[in-house]
Design a protein around this motif. Structure first.
Motif, PDB file in Angstrom:
ATOM      1  N   LYS A   1     -70.775  -8.041  18.802  1.00 49.12           N
ATOM      2  CA  LYS A   1     -70.972  -6.821  19.600  1.00 49.12           C
ATOM      3  C   LYS A   1     -71.737  -5.808  18.751  1.00 49.12           C
ATOM      4  CE  LYS A   1     -68.374  -3.446  22.396  1.00 49.12           C
ATOM      5  NZ  LYS A   1     -69.330  -3.494  23.501  1.00 49.12           N
ATOM      6  N   SER A   2     -73.042  -5.849  18.868  1.00 45.02           N
ATOM      7  CA  SER A   2     -73.896  -5.054  17.980  1.00 45.02           C
ATOM      8  C   SER A   2     -73.886  -3.563  18.297  1.00 45.02           C
ATOM      9  CB  SER A   2     -75.336  -5.574  18.051  1.00 45.02           C
ATOM     10  OG  SER A   2     -75.838  -5.459  19.378  1.00 45.02           O
ATOM     11  N   ASP A   3     -73.304  -3.180  19.434  1.00 46.11           N
ATOM     12  CA  ASP A   3     -73.266  -1.755  19.791  1.00 46.11           C
ATOM     13  C   ASP A   3     -71.887  -1.139  19.596  1.00 46.11           C
ATOM     14  OD1 ASP A   3     -71.973  -3.089  21.812  1.00 46.11           O
ATOM     15  OD2 ASP A   3     -72.942  -2.002  23.466  1.00 46.11           O
ATOM     16  N   ASP A   4     -71.072  -1.733  18.726  1.00 53.91           N
ATOM     17  CA  ASP A   4     -69.718  -1.221  18.469  1.00 53.91           C
ATOM     18  C   ASP A   4     -69.806  -0.087  17.435  1.00 53.91           C
ATOM     19  OD1 ASP A   4     -67.090  -0.746  17.639  1.00 53.91           O
ATOM     20  OD2 ASP A   4     -66.481  -2.815  18.020  1.00 53.91           O
ATOM     21  N   ASP A   5     -69.825   1.141  17.910  1.00 52.42           N
ATOM     22  CA  ASP A   5     -70.009   2.296  17.022  1.00 52.42           C
ATOM     23  C   ASP A   5     -68.878   2.435  16.010  1.00 52.42           C
ATOM     24  OD1 ASP A   5     -68.197   4.696  18.567  1.00 52.42           O
ATOM     25  OD2 ASP A   5     -69.001   3.114  19.835  1.00 52.42           O
ATOM     26  N   TRP A   6     -67.628   2.114  16.437  1.00 49.85           N
ATOM     27  CA  TRP A   6     -66.527   2.242  15.496  1.00 49.85           C
ATOM     28  C   TRP A   6     -66.608   1.198  14.384  1.00 49.85           C
ATOM     29  CZ3 TRP A   6     -63.528   5.486  13.371  1.00 49.85           C
ATOM     30  CH2 TRP A   6     -62.487   5.040  12.551  1.00 49.85           C
ATOM     31  N   ALA A   7     -67.086  -0.004  14.691  1.00 50.27           N
ATOM     32  CA  ALA A   7     -67.219  -1.032  13.655  1.00 50.27           C
ATOM     33  C   ALA A   7     -68.194  -0.571  12.570  1.00 50.27           C
ATOM     34  CB  ALA A   7     -67.680  -2.349  14.274  1.00 50.27           C
ATOM     35  N   TYR A   8     -69.294   0.063  12.982  1.00 46.52           N
ATOM     36  CA  TYR A   8     -70.223   0.616  11.994  1.00 46.52           C
ATOM     37  C   TYR A   8     -69.541   1.704  11.158  1.00 46.52           C
ATOM     38  CZ  TYR A   8     -74.357  -1.720  13.910  1.00 46.52           C
ATOM     39  OH  TYR A   8     -75.294  -2.649  14.311  1.00 46.52           O
ATOM     40  N   MET A   9     -68.798   2.578  11.814  1.00 46.57           N
ATOM     41  CA  MET A   9     -68.126   3.661  11.091  1.00 46.57           C
ATOM     42  C   MET A   9     -67.093   3.110  10.119  1.00 46.57           C
ATOM     43  SD  MET A   9     -67.552   6.765  10.249  1.00 46.57           S
ATOM     44  CE  MET A   9     -68.974   7.326  11.191  1.00 46.57           C
ATOM     45  N   GLU A  10     -66.298   2.165  10.587  1.00 47.45           N
ATOM     46  CA  GLU A  10     -65.254   1.591   9.734  1.00 47.45           C
ATOM     47  C   GLU A  10     -65.876   0.887   8.522  1.00 47.45           C
ATOM     48  OE1 GLU A  10     -61.131  -0.966  10.310  1.00 47.45           O
ATOM     49  OE2 GLU A  10     -62.711  -1.142  11.802  1.00 47.45           O
ATOM     50  N   ARG A  11     -66.961   0.152   8.763  1.00 48.24           N
ATOM     51  CA  ARG A  11     -67.632  -0.523   7.645  1.00 48.24           C
ATOM     52  C   ARG A  11     -68.250   0.496   6.683  1.00 48.24           C
ATOM     53  NH1 ARG A  11     -72.358  -4.915   8.683  1.00 48.24           N
ATOM     54  NH2 ARG A  11     -73.591  -3.014   9.060  1.00 48.24           N
ATOM     55  N   GLY A  12     -68.819   1.559   7.254  1.00 52.26           N
ATOM     56  CA  GLY A  12     -69.390   2.610   6.417  1.00 52.26           C
ATOM     57  C   GLY A  12     -68.351   3.259   5.517  1.00 52.26           C
ATOM     58  N   MET A  13     -67.162   3.518   6.068  1.00 55.76           N
ATOM     59  CA  MET A  13     -66.096   4.123   5.261  1.00 55.76           C
ATOM     60  C   MET A  13     -65.654   3.177   4.141  1.00 55.76           C
ATOM     61  SD  MET A  13     -63.791   6.342   7.967  1.00 55.76           S
ATOM     62  CE  MET A  13     -63.414   4.988   9.078  1.00 55.76           C
ATOM     63  N   ALA A  14     -65.656   1.869   4.436  1.00 57.56           N
ATOM     64  CA  ALA A  14     -65.303   0.897   3.400  1.00 57.56           C
ATOM     65  C   ALA A  14     -66.362   0.886   2.294  1.00 57.56           C
ATOM     66  CB  ALA A  14     -65.158  -0.493   4.016  1.00 57.56           C
ATOM     67  N   TYR A  15     -67.640   0.941   2.702  1.00 56.00           N
ATOM     68  CA  TYR A  15     -68.708   1.012   1.697  1.00 56.00           C
ATOM     69  C   TYR A  15     -68.549   2.255   0.818  1.00 56.00           C
ATOM     70  CZ  TYR A  15     -71.630  -2.780   3.639  1.00 56.00           C
ATOM     71  OH  TYR A  15     -72.129  -3.989   4.022  1.00 56.00           O
ATOM     72  N   MET A  16     -68.198   3.384   1.433  1.00 56.29           N
ATOM     73  CA  MET A  16     -68.022   4.623   0.666  1.00 56.29           C
ATOM     74  C   MET A  16     -66.931   4.485  -0.369  1.00 56.29           C
ATOM     75  SD  MET A  16     -70.029   7.176   0.857  1.00 56.29           S
ATOM     76  CE  MET A  16     -68.998   8.423   0.111  1.00 56.29           C
ATOM     77  N   LYS A  17     -65.831   3.856   0.015  1.00 53.89           N
ATOM     78  CA  LYS A  17     -64.717   3.683  -0.921  1.00 53.89           C
ATOM     79  C   LYS A  17     -65.094   2.765  -2.078  1.00 53.89           C
ATOM     80  CE  LYS A  17     -61.020   4.754   2.339  1.00 53.89           C
ATOM     81  NZ  LYS A  17     -59.853   4.255   3.102  1.00 53.89           N
ATOM     82  N   LEU A  18     -66.071   1.901  -1.840  1.00 55.53           N
ATOM     83  CA  LEU A  18     -66.555   1.019  -2.906  1.00 55.53           C
ATOM     84  C   LEU A  18     -67.691   1.649  -3.693  1.00 55.53           C
ATOM     85  CD1 LEU A  18     -66.511  -2.415  -1.017  1.00 55.53           C
ATOM     86  CD2 LEU A  18     -64.917  -1.647  -2.790  1.00 55.53           C
ATOM     87  N   GLY A  19     -68.085   2.870  -3.330  1.00 54.55           N
ATOM     88  CA  GLY A  19     -69.126   3.584  -4.063  1.00 54.55           C
ATOM     89  C   GLY A  19     -70.541   3.284  -3.615  1.00 54.55           C
ATOM     90  N   ASP A  20     -70.691   2.606  -2.471  1.00 56.60           N
ATOM     91  CA  ASP A  20     -72.021   2.254  -1.971  1.00 56.60           C
ATOM     92  C   ASP A  20     -72.420   3.255  -0.886  1.00 56.60           C
ATOM     93  OD1 ASP A  20     -74.344   1.138  -1.034  1.00 56.60           O
ATOM     94  OD2 ASP A  20     -73.523  -0.870  -0.691  1.00 56.60           O
ATOM     95  N   ALA A  21     -72.858   4.432  -1.309  1.00 56.51           N
ATOM     96  CA  ALA A  21     -73.186   5.506  -0.367  1.00 56.51           C
ATOM     97  C   ALA A  21     -74.401   5.164   0.494  1.00 56.51           C
ATOM     98  CB  ALA A  21     -73.432   6.812  -1.124  1.00 56.51           C
TER      99      ALA A  21
END
Length: 355
Positions: free
Chosen positions: A216-236
């Motif tokens: 589901k390529s239009d899942d806005d929350w999946a992008y947000m959740e993945r983005g927050m995980a990247y942030m916690k790993l330091g990948d801004a």
């Protein structure tokens, strides 16, 4: 349970087509339910989530109220006098209200406020779910009379599907009085000892959401959740890319702008952060966190009076908001208001001692 609620929703669809006194909204926007749950750290019952995906709240009204609706050409009066199933937006508003009243629920749960209002009754009381940790676990329905303690909130129905059947059987006039002999809301609160955490690692979140986005390529929350995980790993850089995609898909969600603004602020891009915090506040003016982060950014930019206006608004609404006092103390010291800063420092100490 999933099959049962689908049968009931099919029946609701038939009633809506047959009865003139039905007023139900369009389905909730994709991803909004998950955003609400993640943001507040709670979980709605699956049956109610399926209901929201069919219709984002609504009501069946009496003939008398239908006449009022036709006369006034609006639903507000009827809502006050009907048993009304809340939209997701109304659930969030009422959840935040009840969480501020508390009734001791958060202390008992050892975490977020556990009671989720989903239905307003004819007498302006609320029916609630208890947030449960397991995805497919169904909460009973309880009455939450505001003048009574949580210990007296009795069981109305075994689950939402049972309540919805009663709602349809009575055409919007179900029993809303709980029976404490059958169960009390307080007995269903999960303590930290009873919850199986099973928390995902950031890498697991990225793996899960990436698989989700392939389907589901239009899942806005999946992008947000993945983005927050990247942030916690330091990948801004990867986080920003996902945040941008979330906003492109759901540009009316204030939380998404808040998270991107937070990223910009941490990267030292104050002006970009301020633009996103401005948007978040515009979309949700009463949110204390959004106002506080905007105030902090304005303070960093030496826009002290604008920053002061934001934190004063937060404190006017909640005089126990620790973050707002901390920001205001810094502002007062920056503009030479030492006595006011000292008073805020004392207030901060009192709040920290009373935690």
């Amino acid at each position: 349970m999933k099959a049962d609620i689908h049968k009931t929703l099919t029946r609701l669809d038939l009633i809506i087509g047959r009865e003139t006194n039905c007023h139900f909204n369009n389905p909730v926007a994709p991803g909004k339910i998950e955003t609400f749950e993640k943001k507040n750290g709670i979980r709605l019952p699956l049956s109610y989530k399926l209901f929201l995906e069919y219709t984002n709240g609504g009501m069946i009204v009496s003939d008398r109220l239908e006449e009022i609706i036709k006369r006034d050409k609006e639903l507000d009066t009827a809502k006050w006098n009907a048993t009304f199933l809340l939209s997701l937006e109304e659930i969030e508003e009422k959840y935040n209200d009840k969480a501020s009243w508390n009734f001791g629920g958060a202390e008992l749960a050892g975490g977020p406020y556990p009671f989720i209002p989903f239905c307003s009754t004819e007498t302006d009381e609320y029916l609630v779910f208890v947030s449960l940790s397991k995805e497919n676990e169904e909460s009973p329905v309880f009455d939450a009379f505001h003048e009574e303690s949580v210990n007296s909130w009795g069981l109305v129905a075994e689950n939402f599907n049972e309540f919805l059947i009663s709602y349809l059987d009575t055409l919007g006039h179900p029993n809303v009085l709980g029976d404490v002999a059958k169960g009390m809301a307080v007995d269903f609160i999960e303590t930290p000892e009873t919850v199986e955490t099973g928390e995902e690692s950031q890498e697991e979140i990225i793996d899960r959401t990436t698989k989700r986005l392939k389907v589901k390529s239009d899942d806005d929350w999946a992008y947000m959740e993945r983005g927050m995980a990247y942030m916690k790993l330091g990948d801004a850089k990867s986080a920003l890319k996902d945040y941008n995609q979330s906003i492109a898909l759901a540009g009316d969600d204030p939380f998404y702008y808040f998270k991107r603004g937070e990223l910009y602020r941490n990267a030292g891009k104050k002006r970009a952060a301020l633009i996103d915090f401005d948007t978040a506040v515009k979309l949700k003016p009463d949110d204390a966190l959004y106002l506080s982060f905007r105030a902090e950014t304005l303070y960093d930019m030496k826009k002290h009076q604008r920053a002061l206006k934001d934190v004063n608004l937060v404190i006017e609404r909640d005089d126990t908001d620790l973050l707002a006092y901390m920001i205001r103390e810094d502002i007062y010291r920056a503009i030479g208001e030492t006595e006011k800063a000292d008073l805020d420092a004392q207030k901060i100490k009192e709040l920290e001692e009373n935690k």
